[in-house]
Design a protein around this motif. Sequence first.
Motif, mmCIF file in Angstrom:
data_model
loop_
_atom_site.group_PDB
_atom_site.id
_atom_site.type_symbol
_atom_site.label_atom_id
_atom_site.label_comp_id
_atom_site.label_asym_id
_atom_site.label_seq_id
_atom_site.Cartn_x
_atom_site.Cartn_y
_atom_site.Cartn_z
ATOM 1 N N LYS A 50 43.628 28.694 39.307
ATOM 2 C CA LYS A 50 42.411 28.648 38.523
ATOM 3 C C LYS A 50 41.566 28.218 39.262
ATOM 4 O O LYS A 50 41.892 26.326 39.749
ATOM 5 N N VAL A 53 36.070 31.870 45.522
ATOM 6 C CA VAL A 53 36.388 32.642 45.657
ATOM 7 C C VAL A 53 35.542 33.204 46.900
ATOM 8 O O VAL A 53 35.290 33.523 47.925
ATOM 9 N N ALA A 64 37.814 30.763 40.485
ATOM 10 C CA ALA A 64 38.750 31.768 39.897
ATOM 11 C C ALA A 64 38.722 31.160 38.413
ATOM 12 O O ALA A 64 39.135 29.861 38.218
ATOM 13 N N ILE A 121 43.659 38.347 44.504
ATOM 14 C CA ILE A 121 42.095 39.152 44.628
ATOM 15 C C ILE A 121 43.194 40.016 44.924
ATOM 16 O O ILE A 121 43.688 40.557 45.851
#
Length: 121
Positions: A76, A80, A94, A100
């Motif tokens: 978290k 990305v 994220a 992913i």
Amino acid sequence: MKNYTITVNGNVYDVTVEETGAGAVAPVATKKAAPVAAAPVKAAAPAGGAGAVKLTAKAAGKVFAVEASVGQTVKKGDTVVILEVMKMETPVVAEQDGTITSIDVAKGDSVEVGTVLATMN
């Protein structure tokens, strides 16, 4: 001098404005707030390798960089994708720990609000 907080496309800025005379104003300093996180969108069922959580663009812009790759485990808050929005680099992070499952954009792509940038599980 006056201080203002301005929100543009979900980005928050603290701006200090100084009056220079004849009613004109000039910005003295600006400070960008924390990066905007992409909100996860839950899909009913993953299709063809797509993950259950979709990371979407919260502002129109251009893909500046893709920081993650398919199969990569992210935590978290990990970046990305980085979007260039109004000449500013805006990380898309994220919202949860996961893997992913797809990267749906490439460097240089133009994106609109709501465009799926990547998916994850």
